[in-house]
Each structure stands twice: as C-alpha cells, then as structure tokens.
Design a protein around this motif. Structure first.
Motif, PDB file in Angstrom:
ATOM      1  N   TYR B  98       0.847  -1.178   0.000  1.00  0.00           N
ATOM      2  CA  TYR B  98       0.000   0.000   0.000  1.00  0.00           C
ATOM      3  C   TYR B  98       0.889   1.237   0.000  1.00  0.00           C
ATOM      4  O   TYR B  98       1.876   1.298   0.739  1.00  0.00           O
ATOM      5  N   GLY B  99       0.533   2.187  -0.835  1.00  0.00           N
ATOM      6  CA  GLY B  99       1.262   3.446  -0.852  1.00  0.00           C
ATOM      7  C   GLY B  99       1.036   4.192   0.446  1.00  0.00           C
ATOM      8  O   GLY B  99       0.006   4.036   1.096  1.00  0.00           O
ATOM      9  N   GLU B 100       2.022   4.991   0.816  1.00  0.00           N
ATOM     10  CA  GLU B 100       1.990   5.751   2.058  1.00  0.00           C
ATOM     11  C   GLU B 100       0.689   6.540   2.208  1.00  0.00           C
ATOM     12  O   GLU B 100       0.045   6.534   3.256  1.00  0.00           O
ATOM     13  N   GLU B 101       0.321   7.200   1.114  1.00  0.00           N
ATOM     14  CA  GLU B 101      -0.826   8.096   1.167  1.00  0.00           C
ATOM     15  C   GLU B 101      -2.124   7.322   1.434  1.00  0.00           C
ATOM     16  O   GLU B 101      -2.949   7.732   2.234  1.00  0.00           O
ATOM     17  N   LEU B 102      -2.241   6.200   0.731  1.00  0.00           N
ATOM     18  CA  LEU B 102      -3.434   5.375   0.901  1.00  0.00           C
ATOM     19  C   LEU B 102      -3.485   4.827   2.320  1.00  0.00           C
ATOM     20  O   LEU B 102      -4.533   4.825   2.973  1.00  0.00           O
ATOM     21  N   ALA B 103      -2.316   4.394   2.824  1.00  0.00           N
ATOM     22  CA  ALA B 103      -2.259   3.798   4.159  1.00  0.00           C
ATOM     23  C   ALA B 103      -2.659   4.800   5.224  1.00  0.00           C
ATOM     24  O   ALA B 103      -3.289   4.448   6.218  1.00  0.00           O
ATOM     25  N   LEU B 126       1.460  -8.050   4.153  1.00  0.00           N
ATOM     26  CA  LEU B 126       1.038  -6.702   3.822  1.00  0.00           C
ATOM     27  C   LEU B 126       2.209  -5.785   4.138  1.00  0.00           C
ATOM     28  O   LEU B 126       2.957  -6.026   5.068  1.00  0.00           O
ATOM     29  N   ALA B 127       2.385  -4.724   3.354  1.00  0.00           N
ATOM     30  CA  ALA B 127       3.451  -3.789   3.659  1.00  0.00           C
ATOM     31  C   ALA B 127       3.077  -2.410   3.153  1.00  0.00           C
ATOM     32  O   ALA B 127       2.274  -2.257   2.234  1.00  0.00           O
ATOM     33  N   VAL B 128       3.684  -1.407   3.785  1.00  0.00           N
ATOM     34  CA  VAL B 128       3.474  -0.033   3.358  1.00  0.00           C
ATOM     35  C   VAL B 128       4.714   0.392   2.586  1.00  0.00           C
ATOM     36  O   VAL B 128       5.825  -0.020   2.915  1.00  0.00           O
ATOM     37  N   VAL B 129       4.518   1.179   1.551  1.00  0.00           N
ATOM     38  CA  VAL B 129       5.663   1.648   0.785  1.00  0.00           C
ATOM     39  C   VAL B 129       5.845   3.141   1.005  1.00  0.00           C
ATOM     40  O   VAL B 129       4.891   3.911   0.919  1.00  0.00           O
ATOM     41  N   HIS B 130       7.078   3.525   1.344  1.00  0.00           N
ATOM     42  CA  HIS B 130       7.399   4.931   1.484  1.00  0.00           C
ATOM     43  C   HIS B 130       7.417   5.527   0.081  1.00  0.00           C
ATOM     44  O   HIS B 130       8.282   5.214  -0.719  1.00  0.00           O
ATOM     45  N   GLY B 131       6.452   6.380  -0.216  1.00  0.00           N
ATOM     46  CA  GLY B 131       6.319   6.855  -1.586  1.00  0.00           C
ATOM     47  C   GLY B 131       5.171   6.119  -2.246  1.00  0.00           C
ATOM     48  O   GLY B 131       4.122   5.932  -1.653  1.00  0.00           O
ATOM     49  N   LYS B 132       5.423   5.651  -3.467  1.00  0.00           N
ATOM     50  CA  LYS B 132       4.332   4.993  -4.186  1.00  0.00           C
ATOM     51  C   LYS B 132       4.546   3.485  -4.262  1.00  0.00           C
ATOM     52  O   LYS B 132       5.653   3.019  -4.512  1.00  0.00           O
ATOM     53  N   ALA B 133       3.479   2.763  -4.079  1.00  0.00           N
ATOM     54  CA  ALA B 133       3.575   1.306  -4.094  1.00  0.00           C
ATOM     55  C   ALA B 133       3.960   0.810  -5.479  1.00  0.00           C
ATOM     56  O   ALA B 133       4.657  -0.191  -5.630  1.00  0.00           O
TER      57      ALA B 133
END
Lengths: 366, 360
Positions: B98-103, B126-133
């Motif tokens: 998941y992109g940072e913003e969505l998360a 599941l993982a969050v991405v710093h920036g865009k997924a």
C-alpha cells in the motif's frame, strides 16, 4: 408391536462409541466458535465443557428410558407405551420431522461451505442429488453398513484434528484469561447455543434395538459422547488462542479459516483438502439421520422402509433447493437449533419424569 | 445390482454437469505482488505483477506488470483484466503493498477483500511503501529471481531479525482486537533496489506517518516478542562501536491495577554474544561486566524512548491493552484507553553476555 431385528443386522456394543461422534460431529464444528464466543468470550470453552457434561446426563436418561418396560426398546415403543397409539404416533411424527430437519441442515450447510469456499458456481441441485443417491445406497445397505461408514468416516477425517497443531505458533494463550470473567447467565446462554453441535446422541433411542448385548453399550455411548466433547473443547481452545475475541466475531467458519494457516510444502491451500475430506464426516451423519427418520416412519406407518426413505430423500431435496441463500440457511439453522434445544433439554427430561411416574403408578396397581 | 449400476452411471453423468469453473495453469495469470496507491478522487490505482508461463520444458516464468484505476480492489482487478490475455487469479498472492498516502487514509476498505476472499491465504504479507507502491511493484520483474518473489523473501528474511512477525492474520488480529494496534513493514526503493525502511506504525487501520527506522527494528522486536536472532550496534562514543548479537531474548509484561491506576513493567531478558568490539579488552572479566552494564544502559534508554513515543502517539503496538485485559477482571477498556498515554511504563532490561566469539 415387538421389534427384534435379526442378529445379522445387529452391531456389537463397542461400535456405539463411533456412532456417537459420528452423529454429533457434523458441520457445526466448522464454525461454532463464533456463536458461543459472542456470548461467553474467553470463557466459551467452559460452556462447551459444561454442555458436554449435560449431554452425558441426558444420554444416561435415554438409557434409563430404554431399559425400563418390557419391549420398550425404542422411542416408538416408548411413546406407544406411555401415550397410547394416537398421541404416541403424533409425537413419533414430530421426531421424524426432527430427524429430517437435522439431515437438511447438514447437507445444506456443507454445500454452502462448498459454494463459498471452493466453487461459487457449483450446481447445487446436481450436487445434492449425487449426495442423496449416495445416501440412498448406504441406507439401503442397512444399519450395519451405516455403522461401518461412520467408523471409516471418522478414521478418514481424524487426521484433520491434527491440524490444530499449526495455529499454535500463532497462539496467544493469555487470551484465555481472566478465567470465569463472565456471569453464570452468559455462560449458560453459550451452553444453549452449543446444543446444536451436540445433537445426535438422541438417535440411540432409535438404533438401540440394533445393538447386541445392549447392557454393555452404555459405557461406550458415554465414552463416545465424551470423545465428542474433547474434540469440541480442543477446537474452541485453539480458536480462542488463535483469534482475537473481537476478531472472532466476524469469522463465520472459524475452524475452516484456521486451516488456511496450514503451511505444507506440497500444498498451498489445505482447506480445499479439508473441506473435501469433511464429506466423510458429513455423509455418515446424513445417512444416520435419514435412516432414523425412515426407520421411525416405517414403525409408525407400517410401510416398507425403502419407500419411506425415498419419500424422505425427496423432501430433503425440495427443502435444500428452497434454502438458497446465506440468510435463509442461517435462519433455518437458528430455528432448528431452538427446536433441537427444546427436544433435548425439555422433552427428553419430561418424558423421563413422565415415564417414572407412570411406572410407579403401574407398579402400585399390580 | 442393475439399479445400483444405473445409479452410479447416472451419478457420474450428473457430476459432469456440476458447473465447476475450470482453472488450467496455462490459461490463467497468477498474481504475485500487488500494489495500491491513492489516485485522488476516492480512486485507487492498482498495480500487479503476474507470472506468465512460457512455453518450453525448462523455460523460466516470465513476468509482466499491469495497472488500472478504480474505486475498489476487485474492480481494479477487473480493469486489469481488460488488458490481459488471460484472467488474473489471486490464489497465490504473496505480498500486497500500500502506498503511504493510501495507508494514512485507512486500510480497512482495502484489506477487507483479502479477509473475505477464500482464495487468499493467510500467510499473505502486507506492507506499506514509502512513496508509491507502484514503484516497488514495477521494480519486481526486473529482478532475476523467478518464480519466488523478491519482496516476499525480503520481508521473510528480515522477520527473523529486524521486523516483527507480520502477515495477514496477525494484521487482522491487531486491527480488529481492542487494545492492540498493528504494525507493518515499511519498504522503499533506493536506486534500483528494494529496501526495508523500517516498521510503519498504525493507529488501528491508519498509518500515522511515523515509523521505527530499520536499525531500531531490533529493539521493537525485543519489546514485542521472544526471538533468537538479530544484532544491534551500540555506539559508545565517536568512532567507537560494539555489536551485540542476540542469542535469546524473552519479554514479559507485568501490568498491575489496570482498572484504577495502571502500572506497567516490561521485563526483557536477553542472552547476547559479542562479535565485534572496538576499544575493549575482552580477556578481562571486568571489561565484560562493563560492557553488559553499559549495553543495558544504552539499550534500556532506547527502549524507554520507544515506549514513550508509542504513548505520545496514542498507539499500542505492544498490545499492552490486550495483556491488561487478559489479566484483569471486569476490565475497563475505556478507562485504560483514556489513561494509556500517562501510564508509567518501566522497561527492565537484563543483558547477559554468554559468548565473546572464538577469539580472546
């Protein structure tokens, strides 16, 4: 009317041990955790334990009911003995409907699992027909065949109980504390909800004449019921430790979802195998239910059992088609659970008391 | 006998008409990693890596990336199907990013389908991405590794040392349970590599924008679970470092008086070994004790800071609320949540050096 099945149709008392869990463990175990955990939270396992013990008391009553009078070896005979022909038969018909109802729940819930978990597009009518043809074949073979099938089913499905090992690395056993934090009433409510999962032991009232050396069978029946209880208690303990209580409220099939965590190198989704193998637990259940219904019908109406069975299978088929979505199935389950509860917890003890009174009066007269 | 035979034949005919959908391996695309980003206007952008079977006996699996915009996840899948020659199936999905913003807007809506869909396994990461997924997802197919998935192995490898144990089940456990907040790995792309940036902190399903840096992931792990690997670098002074290797670490939570005036003591016992020392003579008994004491002080301080940071942000990734609940009769959830930021939490660290390597 005396019942005396031929010795070639009878089973050894030892096999009652398999018939008990064979009828009690059906589809309920796949998802009973959610319903009772809603009531009693982390103390749900205590409810499972308590209702398991109550079931044993009721089972003891059943054996008392059966042994007392001359020739009152099954439910039909007991009813006739206590209430006369007409009223007795009315009760018998109620029981026939009750056995049919149990069979419908079993088949329909199992098919729902297949629909949701494996094949959403499966043709339900076809699948039910196939299962019912299988049931016809087994029941036609007689009680011995059904007993054999129960044992085989239990043996084939028993490795599935080992799957409880896999969730253990995720287990939070502290979830079980604090012990007894729920009120007595809440625990009892959960007990009531647990009833549906223990139903099936009362079939002893029907197949009792088919047991050789009947006196020896009581020990095995109790052991069988206790075995069922152990399986249920282990399942609920594992589920409570694996899921968070608040999470468990949303999981419809907790045991099945638990199988998802099974991680074997050669198979990714174990629940597919689990569900398929589970047919071997469900089918003997249905067979016993249909057998009991047709047997009682035969004793009441005097037709041949085969004819009654075909009629019963058609009724089941029609009902299964009618129950076509989750909402209806759930509602049917709830209603049957209620009916089962009253039959087992209310009717059986009342019958027991009534019989005691009647026999006391008769004893005085003679 | 004849009737039986007839029935069996009939049954097999009926079986053929059961209406089960076939899924042949060559005729489907298996989704392996999927990423979601916020695309504005309540839309999300889904990006998926699929493996494409190649003809030939020993041909490697090819990989392909597809993307699509939509309102929800299943619709995005459908949109992606508009571009693919075969249907995409999610049965072997291993990582969802998941992109940072969505998360930070909340993940509940975008995790729900994985919770509900029986096709998806519970060992999904599941993982969050710093920036865009999508950056991470697009980087995936360039790597030579097939058919294993780089991101999955990256997470799995690090779970042993610096990342807490996180998969779909544990995320759901923490997200739905009262008194726990989930954490997820935070990934980023640096140059042409994927890297674990740290541990993303959540308040229920919302990413709060703060994270524990990768190096300190070890400390978080020490606080949250019993484990046996990992190492931590202690800085004595400028240009003077020691590396402590964890042999076995155990944690216990002692919570008292949770309904009135809660107090928490976290007891950590660590057996450690030294593998790299600068500036100490290990042969002397005194020095080893000194290192122990010093390490306890330095790490203990860090741990305390971390716990305070959790309290300041009103998050409870250590599940203290849940522990309190399981040890308190008639637990008062509300009271706990209100007092949580001010509860005195004491971290009690005990390090025991059991080895100094094979050199004196």
């Amino acid at each position: 009317m005396e019942v005396k099945p031929n010795e070639t149709k009878q089973i050894s008392p030892f096999f009652v041990f398999f018939l008990m869990p064979g009828m009690q463990i059906g589809v309920g175990i796949l998802g009973f955790e959610r319903i009772i955990a809603k009531e009693a939270g982390q103390d749900a396992w205590i409810s499972v334990l308590i209702s398991g013990l109550i079931i044993n008391v009721l089972l003891w009553m059943c054996f008392k009911l059966l042994g007392r009078g001359p020739q009152t070896l099954d439910l039909v005979a007991i009813h006739k003995d206590l209430f006369g022909k007409w009223v007795g038969n009315a009760f018998n018909i109620l029981f026939i409907l009750y056995f049919i109802m149990i069979s419908i729940i079993l088949i329909r819930t199992y098919l729902e699992v297949i629909q949701v978990w494996m094949f959403p597009g499966v043709n339900v009518l076809m699948l039910i027909t196939i299962i019912l043809i299988l049931v016809y074949n087994f029941v036609e073979g007689g009680f011995r065949v059904i007993t054999g099938f129960c044992i085989i089913g239990l043996i084939i499905a028993s490795p599935l109980f080992l799957l409880n090992y896999f969730p253990l690395k995720y287990a939070h056993f502290e979830n079980l504390g604090p012990l007894l934090d729920h009120s007595f009433l809440e625990i009892m409510k959960a007990c009531k909800k647990m009833t549906l999962n223990y139903l099936g032991f009362e079939l002893i009232l029907i197949y009792y004449p088919f047991i050789k050396n009947r006196e020896k069978s009581q020990k095995w029946a109790h052991l069988g019921a206790l075995f069922t209880m152990v399986i249920y208690v282990v399942s609920i303990l594992v589920s409570l430790a694996y899921y968070h209580q608040d999470q468990l409220k949303d999981v419809i099939w907790a045991t099945l979802t638990l199988w998802k965590i099974v991680d074997l190198p050669f198979i990714e989704r174990f629940e597919y195998i689990g569900i398929s193998v589970w047919l071997f637990m469900v089918l003997p259940n249905v067979c016993l239910g249909v057998w009991a219904a047709s047997r009682t019908a035969k004793r009441v109406f005097g037709f041949r059992q085969k004819k009654m069975m075909v009629l019963i299978l058609i009724i089941i088929l029609v009902f299964c088609i009618f129950l076509d979505n989750r909402y209806r199935i759930d509602k049917f389950n709830t209603v049957s659970s209620q009916i089962g509860f009253y039959i087992v917890y209310l009717y059986l003890p009342l019958l027991f008391i009534w019989q005691s009174i009647v026999y006391k009066v008769r004893g005085h007269k003679s | 006998m004849k009737i039986k035979l007839l029935l069996i034949t009939l049954a097999s005919f009926l079986m053929a008409a059961c209406g089960v959908e076939k899924q042949i391996l060559e005729d489907i695309l298996i989704a392996e990693v999927v990423g979601y980003d916020d695309a504005g206007d309540k839309k999300i952008k889904g990006t998926v890596v699929v493996s494409v079977p190649q003809p030939g006996e020993e041909a490697a699996l090819g990989k392909e990336v597809y993307e699509a915009d939509s309102h929800d996840i299943k619709a995005a899948r459908q949109q992606e199907n508009a571009k693919t020659p075969y249907p995409i199936v999610g049965g072997r999905l291993t990582v969802t990013l998941y992109g940072e913003e969505l998360a930070s807007k909340g993940l509940n809506d975008y995790v729900d389908t994985y919770r509900r869909d029986p096709m998806v396994g519970r060992d999904l990461y599941l993982a969050v991405v710093h920036g865009k997924a999508e950056d991470v997802v697009k980087m995936e197919p360039k790597l030579i590794k097939t058919p294993g998935v780089q991101v999955k192995e990256l997470i799995e490898q690090n779970i042993r040392t610096n990342l807490p144990n996180v998969d779909l089940h544990r995320y759901l456990y923490a997200c739905h349970g009262n008194g726990i907040d989930p954490v997820l790995p935070l990934l980023e792309t640096t140059g042409d590599q994927i890297r674990v940036r740290g541990i993303a902190l959540f308040k229920k399903d919302r990413y709060i924008g703060k994270y524990i840096p990768y190096e300190e992931g070890f400390l978080y792990k020490v606080l949250s679970e019993n484990f046996k690997l990992g190492s931590y670098e202690i800085k004595w002074k400028e240009n003077d470092f020691t590396d402590i290797n964890n042999v076995e670490s155990r944690v216990h939570y002692h919570i008292s008086n949770a309904n009135q005036d809660p107090k928490v003591r976290i007891e950590v016992k660590m057996k450690a070994s030294l593998l790299e020392v600068q500036g100490y003579d290990l042969g002397k008994e005194v020095d080893l004790n000194k290192i122990e004491a010093r390490a306890e002080r330095v790490i203990g301080k860090k741990l305390n800071e971390m716990v305070t940071m959790f309290q300041e942000n009103h998050i409870d990734p250590l599940a203290l609320g849940d522990h309190a609940k399981s040890k308190t009769r008639n637990f008062d959830q509300k009271h706990w949540e209100e007092t949580y930021p001010d509860i005195p939490i004491e971290v009690d660290l005990d390090i025991e050096m059991i080895q100094t390597g094979i050199a004196e």
